[in-house]
Design a protein around this motif. Structure first.
Motif, mmCIF file in Angstrom:
data_model
loop_
_atom_site.group_PDB
_atom_site.id
_atom_site.type_symbol
_atom_site.label_atom_id
_atom_site.label_comp_id
_atom_site.label_asym_id
_atom_site.label_seq_id
_atom_site.Cartn_x
_atom_site.Cartn_y
_atom_site.Cartn_z
ATOM 1 N N GLN A 44 -5.070 6.213 -5.423
ATOM 2 C CA GLN A 44 -3.979 6.522 -4.545
ATOM 3 C C GLN A 44 -3.756 7.820 -4.461
ATOM 4 O O GLN A 44 -4.187 8.668 -5.148
ATOM 5 C CB GLN A 44 -2.783 5.725 -5.313
ATOM 6 N N TYR A 47 0.505 6.492 -1.502
ATOM 7 C CA TYR A 47 -0.374 5.333 -0.708
ATOM 8 C C TYR A 47 -1.687 4.748 -1.372
ATOM 9 O O TYR A 47 -2.265 5.840 -1.873
ATOM 10 C CB TYR A 47 -0.901 6.014 0.725
ATOM 11 N N LYS A 92 0.876 -1.230 -0.055
ATOM 12 C CA LYS A 92 -0.132 0.079 -0.009
ATOM 13 C C LYS A 92 0.944 1.423 0.140
ATOM 14 O O LYS A 92 0.469 2.371 -0.642
ATOM 15 C CB LYS A 92 -0.851 0.048 0.947
ATOM 16 N N TRP A 93 1.902 1.304 0.793
ATOM 17 C CA TRP A 93 2.714 2.271 0.820
ATOM 18 C C TRP A 93 3.875 2.232 -0.318
ATOM 19 O O TRP A 93 4.688 1.200 -0.193
ATOM 20 C CB TRP A 93 3.596 2.544 2.275
ATOM 21 N N GLN A 94 4.153 3.188 -1.227
ATOM 22 C CA GLN A 94 5.235 3.053 -2.174
ATOM 23 C C GLN A 94 6.187 4.304 -2.071
ATOM 24 O O GLN A 94 5.542 5.248 -1.778
ATOM 25 C CB GLN A 94 4.609 2.954 -3.462
ATOM 26 N N TRP A 95 7.190 4.076 -2.183
ATOM 27 C CA TRP A 95 8.157 5.371 -1.987
ATOM 28 C C TRP A 95 9.313 5.485 -2.950
ATOM 29 O O TRP A 95 9.636 4.342 -3.600
ATOM 30 C CB TRP A 95 8.551 5.591 -0.612
ATOM 31 N N LEU A 143 6.219 9.948 -2.319
ATOM 32 C CA LEU A 143 5.411 8.699 -1.469
ATOM 33 C C LEU A 143 4.012 8.671 -1.891
ATOM 34 O O LEU A 143 3.552 9.589 -2.250
ATOM 35 C CB LEU A 143 5.510 9.224 -0.035
#
Length: 197
Positions: free
Chosen positions: A86, A79, A38-41, A77
């Motif tokens: 997103q 989400y 779910k979290w990508q950075w 970042l």
């Protein structure tokens, strides 16, 4: 190629005002990303130089080219609220663009009745740099598939904290005070956007 010092591209005889030289660019880029969950950075950093060298400019010494940006950093970042939507944020920091300060005109004072022509002094090419550029962006992206057609909406704010990043600098010589004033021109303050693909 570039124009000689003191030349104008508007001149009728522009071919005689253009000189050729050499250019050199080099750099290195580092990038790291997390693209699952779910979290990508992501973090991206570029260190580069772009120099030009002309025998008739800057005493033959290399100088920064207009697009010389030694440092460029991007942090992002995202989400994922769901499979289709997103929220994303991005912060960008970059070295300022080089520009030239140092063209001075001096009018020698002669005895009464005698006028000397003005003398022009040219400083080093691109000898100053604009302030650092930085901005913070936020966006929401929604993807839908309708009748086998992929659709995407993006809504967001560009330059969220409304920083006036300079796009150009005008050099203004003040004859009375014998000082040089710099006037910055900025583009794109806080700017909402919406796109559909």
């Amino acid at each position: 190629i570039t124009l000689r010092d003191g030349s104008s591209s508007i001149s009728q005889n522009w071919e005689g005002q253009v000189i050729s030289g050499a250019g050199h660019s080099q750099g290195i880029e580092f990038s790291i990303e997390k693209i699952k969950g779910k979290w990508q950075w992501g973090v991206n950093y570029t260190m580069s130089r772009s120099l030009r060298k002309f025998s008739e400019i800057n005493n033959g010494e290399p100088f920064p080219f207009r697009f010389d940006r030694p440092h460029d950093l991007k942090l992002k970042l995202n989400y994922h609220l769901s499979k289709e939507s997103q929220v994303g944020i991005q912060w960008t920091l970059s070295s300022g663009q080089p520009f030239t300060v140092g063209v001075l005109s001096f009018q020698p004072q002669g005895p009464p009745g005698i006028a000397y022509p003005p003398t022009v002094f040219f400083g080093a090419r691109n000898n100053e740099r604009m302030p650092w550029l930085h901005r913070f962006d936020i966006s929401v992206r929604i993807k839908r598939e309708k009748e086998k057609i992929d659709q995407q909406w993006s809504i967001g704010l560009y330059n969220l904290y409304n920083r006036f990043n300079p796009f150009a600098v005008q050099v203004i010589p003040e004859e009375q005070s014998q000082q040089i004033l710099l006037r910055e021109t900025s583009l794109y303050p806080l700017l909402p956007f919406i796109t559909y693909k």
